[in-house]
Structures are given as structure tokens and as C-alpha cells.
Design an enzyme around this catalytic site. Structure first.
Site, short mmCIF file in Angstrom:
data_model
loop_
_atom_site.label_atom_id
_atom_site.label_comp_id
_atom_site.label_asym_id
_atom_site.label_seq_id
_atom_site.Cartn_x
_atom_site.Cartn_y
_atom_site.Cartn_z
N HIS A 122 63.69 16.36 84.38
CA HIS A 122 62.40 15.65 84.40
C HIS A 122 62.39 14.69 83.22
CE1 HIS A 122 58.01 15.22 83.79
NE2 HIS A 122 57.87 15.63 85.04
N ASP A 199 64.07 24.30 80.04
CA ASP A 199 62.80 23.76 80.52
C ASP A 199 62.33 24.66 81.66
OD1 ASP A 199 60.77 22.44 81.76
OD2 ASP A 199 61.83 20.54 82.02
N GLN A 202 58.95 24.58 85.79
CA GLN A 202 58.84 25.01 87.19
C GLN A 202 59.12 26.49 87.35
OE1 GLN A 202 57.72 23.22 89.76
NE2 GLN A 202 57.46 21.41 88.47
N LYS A 225 51.05 24.59 85.55
CA LYS A 225 51.97 24.84 86.68
C LYS A 225 51.91 26.30 87.10
CE LYS A 225 54.62 20.92 85.81
NZ LYS A 225 54.52 19.71 86.61
N CYS A 363 59.00 11.80 88.48
CA CYS A 363 59.45 11.76 87.08
C CYS A 363 60.90 12.20 86.94
CB CYS A 363 58.56 12.61 86.17
SG CYS A 363 56.91 12.00 86.04
N1 PLP Z 1 59.82 19.66 83.29
C1 PLP Z 1 59.71 19.83 84.60
C2 PLP Z 1 60.84 20.40 85.38
C3 PLP Z 1 58.52 19.47 85.25
O1 PLP Z 1 58.40 19.65 86.57
C4 PLP Z 1 57.45 18.94 84.47
C5 PLP Z 1 56.22 18.48 85.15
O2 PLP Z 1 56.22 18.08 86.28
C6 PLP Z 1 57.63 18.80 83.10
C7 PLP Z 1 58.82 19.18 82.53
C8 PLP Z 1 56.56 18.27 82.22
O3 PLP Z 1 55.43 19.08 82.26
P1 PLP Z 1 54.06 18.62 81.57
O4 PLP Z 1 53.76 17.26 82.12
O5 PLP Z 1 53.09 19.64 81.98
O6 PLP Z 1 54.29 18.59 80.10
#
Ligand code: PLP
Length: 405
Positions: A122, A199, A202, A225, A363
């Protein structure tokens, strides 16, 4: 074991009508809806216990401090961290990655050093490292994707050079659904003394997390999430790292003593939580984690895997539909492209049917580049979705095909 109608009753928004049709919400990888229990926890705080935390001797401040600190304990237990000191409340996964980049990696990263990430990250797990690499004249190295949406881990031994100062990879891809073999990545990196950030934005909502069993150095996730409010999340970091890291944000609450000459920082975890935190968010997060624990993540995994298999089978029967991400080990995310139809048109037509899907690059532009596509349509399922909804979505895809010729 799993009464889906009762579960759905817990989420009031699922009764909404969108454009006059019953809402089918399958944009859960972007953000999840909130159960009444979470709504009540936040509302109850405002009605009975709210005040600023840590600094007050008065009744309400002590009450809200106790709730906030007990939320930290709930997070610790949920991801099985060794100590509450290893849990830092942040805005979300993005802020947690930025914190690690600036507080942990920046001081030890030199010119010519490398940060290893993957092609399926992401943007939140790309850009903070890219910004830091630029600043330090270091390099970003990439674990490439295979055609089915898995990472090519055969290349890992070669990529883990002595120049690599950190590996940062996603546990589960938000675009492809792929669940990565992070245990193997961590083991190989640690064999070379390289720390690893996972990370978990998800993965947190879709399978049980045990940071000690994973043996990761850092684990980041966002509350929104996992059925909690937005603007709250957590960074897990090993105590040994946190102790040596300097805070990158200064302000109230993160200090022991301040004079114009010198500031003495507070102990961990507080030295990384500058300013008044998202108190209601932390309490809502704890309530969401308790809710999920009560339903049971093992039951959730089983149900979501059934939904994934059902939806995959249904979608595969649609002529001209191509699934993007077909790894054998996947969470309940299905991305697809439909021959001759732009995903944006699919999203718009689906919306008129009351179906909330996400279209775009999610993203993850490097993934789109890999497959040479501008965007996908993404159906991301969770445990309040049903097979009947998947049938409706499949019919809607057929309708899109008719309308778009
Ligand atoms: N990493 C992954 C795999 C994600 O799906 C997301 C959000 O869609 C993020 C990081 C970033 O999360 P946040 O925007 O809640 O900080």
C-alpha cells in the site's frame, strides 16, 4: 456457532437503503462498519466518563485515564504482545509506519543503505520509506510480484544484502488479497540481523495475530479496518527498539521534565504519544476488539474463507471477467477487471443497485503497473456479508455487461 442474522443486527448501518435498494456493503478493505457495541462504548464515554487523560487528579480524568490504559491492555492481548509498554496508540497504520521511519530507521540509515519492501505494498508502506531514502541517499529495494499475486520469495536470499537496514512488508494485500508468508520473511531477515515491520492493516481483521509467535520487530494496524472508529490505530514495537528510539513528535504528555535548556522524555510507551490522544478512538478500538474476540476470529476466518470460495467460483463463471490476484493463500478480497468496461463505470452502475464496491488503484499503483491496468473493481468481504449478497453482486456484474454492451 455463527448466526449471521444476529451478527448483521449488531451493525445498524447495514439496514440502510442506498438509492432505494438494500445496502450491500463490500468495501471492507477500505473501512469497516461499526457494531452497536462500539457506538455505545464511544457514546457512553461522552455521557459518563470523558475528560482529558493522564494529567488530572479529578474523578473524570482518572476514569477516562483508566479506560484509555485498559484499552492499551486490550490491544496488547489481542495481538499477544509481551507488554503494554510495547503498544503505542497512533492515528493508524500510516502514522505508525511514519513513526518507525523517523524514530527508528532515520538515525541508523546511511547513504547507500537499503530498505526492502515489496511490489504489493500500500502507498502507506512505500512513501514514508521513499521519503526517508531520498533524505539519506539510501535505496528502496523491491521483492517482485509473480503473476498470480504472490511475492517471488525465491529472490529473498539475494535481496537481503548486508546493506538492508529494514524489511517492511504487508501481511495481507488490500488489492490482491494475498496472505504473505511473513514468518519465512522474518526468519530469513533475522538470520541476517535485519529487523522486520509487518503492515497488518488488512490482516488484523481477518485472522488471529500473535506478534510474539511471528517474531516481528514492528506491527502496525488501523482501528477502522477492524470495526473500530477511524483516527486510531496501534504500533507494536519490541521494547528494546522503543527504548533506544527517539520520539519524532514533541508535545505534552510525552515528557517528564521540561526547561528551556533540556527536556527529559517520558518512559515508553508515553514518549511516543505527544499531545492529547484520540481517547474515544482508543476506547472504541478496545470495544471492537472485545466484540471480535467474543464472535471468535477462528469462526470469522472459516466463514470468510467460505464466502471467498463462493464469490470466486461465481465470478469465474462471468465471461470476460479476469480475477487479479489468484494466490492460493488469500483473504476475502476479490479484485477483477471486466473486458471492455472501465472499473469506474462498474462502480457507478453497482452503486445504483445499492452495492458499495471500490474501484481504482486502491493506493497500490505499483500493482496496477505490474498488471498493466489502470484500476480494478474490488469486492472486499467480511463476516457480516452473505452468500445472498454475493449472488446479488454477480447479477449486477451481468447487468453491467448488458448495459455496457
Ligand atoms: N496498509 C494496507 C495494506 C492498507 O490496506 C491500508 C489502508 O487501506 C493502509 C496500510 C493504510 O491504512 P490507514 O489509511 O488506515 O493508515
Amino acid at each position: 456457532m455463527f448466526d449471521i442474522q444476529n451478527i448483521r443486527k449488531d451493525f445498524p448501518i447495514l439496514q440502510t437503503k442506498a438509492h432505494g435498494k438494500p445496502l450491500i456493503y463490500v468495501d471492507n478493505a477500505a473501512s469497516t462498519q461499526k457494531p452497536q457495541q462500539v457506538i455505545d462504548a464511544v457514546s457512553d464515554l461522552y455521557q459518563n466518563s470523558y475528560a482529558n487523560i493522564h494529567r488530572g487528579v479529578h474523578y473524570l480524568s482518572q476514569k477516562s485515564t483508566a479506560l484509555y490504559e485498559s484499552a492499551r491492555e486490550t490491544v496488547q492481548k489481542f495481538i499477544h504482545a509481551g507488554s503494554v509498554k510495547e503498544i503505542i496508540f497512533v492515528r493508524g497504520a500510516t502514522e505508525a509506519v511514519n513513526l518507525v521511519a523517523n524514530s527508528y530507521l532515520a538515525p541508523i540509515l546511511g547513504a547507500g543503505d537499503e530498505i526492502l519492501i515489496s511490489e504489493m505494498e500500500h502507498h502507506s508502506n512505500i512513501i514514508p520509506w521513499q521519503m526517508l531514502a531520498e533524505r539519506k541517499k539510501a535505496q528502496l529495494k523491491i521483492i517482485p510480484l509473480l503473476e498470480n499475486g504472490e511475492l517471488d520469495l525465491t529472490l529473498l536470499p539475494k535481496l537481503l544484502t548486508e546493506r538492508v537496514k529494514l524489511v517492511a512488508v504487508t501481511h495481507m494485500s488490500n488489492s490482491l488479497g494475498t496472505i504473505n508468508n511473513v514468518s519465512s520473511i522474518i526468519e530469513q531477515a533475522h538470520a541476517r540481523n535485519i529487523p522486520v515491520l509487518i503492515d497488518g492493516a488488512q490482516s488484523i481483521a481477518h485472522f488471529p495475530i500473535d506478534v510474539q509467535a511471528l517474531d516481528c520487530d514492528f506491527f502496525v494496524f488501523s482501528g477502522h479496518k477492524i470495526y473500530a472508529p477511524s483516527g486510531i490505530g496501534a504500533l507494536y514495537a519490541r521494547e528494546e527498539h522503543l527504548k533506544s528510539m527517539r520520539p519524532y513528535q514533541g508535545g505534552g504528555d510525552m515528557i517528564l521534565n521540561v526547561s528551556f535548556e533540556k527536556t527529559e522524555f517520558n518512559e515508553i510507551p508515553y514518549k511516543f504519544e505527544a499531545g492529547t490522544p484520540n481517547i474515544e478512538g482508543a476506547i472504541g478500538l478496545a470495544s471492537a476488539l472485545n466484540y471480535i474476540s467474543a464472535v471468535g476470529l477462528s469462526v470469522i476466518v472459516q466463514y470468510e474463507q467460505e464466502l471467498l470460495a463462493y464469490a470466486t467460483e461465481k465470478f469465474e463463471t462471468v465471461a470476460g471477467l479476469r480475477l487479479i490476484g489468484t494466490a492460493p493463500n488469500k483473504g476475502s478480497v476479490i479484485s477483477f477487471v471486466l473486458e471492455g468496461v472501465h472499473p469506474h463505470d462498474i462502480g457507478t452502475i453497482m452503486d445504483m443497485e445499492g452495492i458499495a464496491v471500490r474501484t481504482g488503484h486502491h493506493c497500490t499503483q505499483p500493482i496496477m503497473d505490474h498488471y498493466n491496468i489502470p484500476a480494478t473493481t474490488r469486492v472486499s468481504l467480511c463476516f457480516y456479508n452473505t452468500k445472498a449478497e454475493i449472488d446479488e453482486i454477480t447479477s449486477a456484474i451481468h447487468k453491467v455487461k448488458e448495459l455496457m454492451g
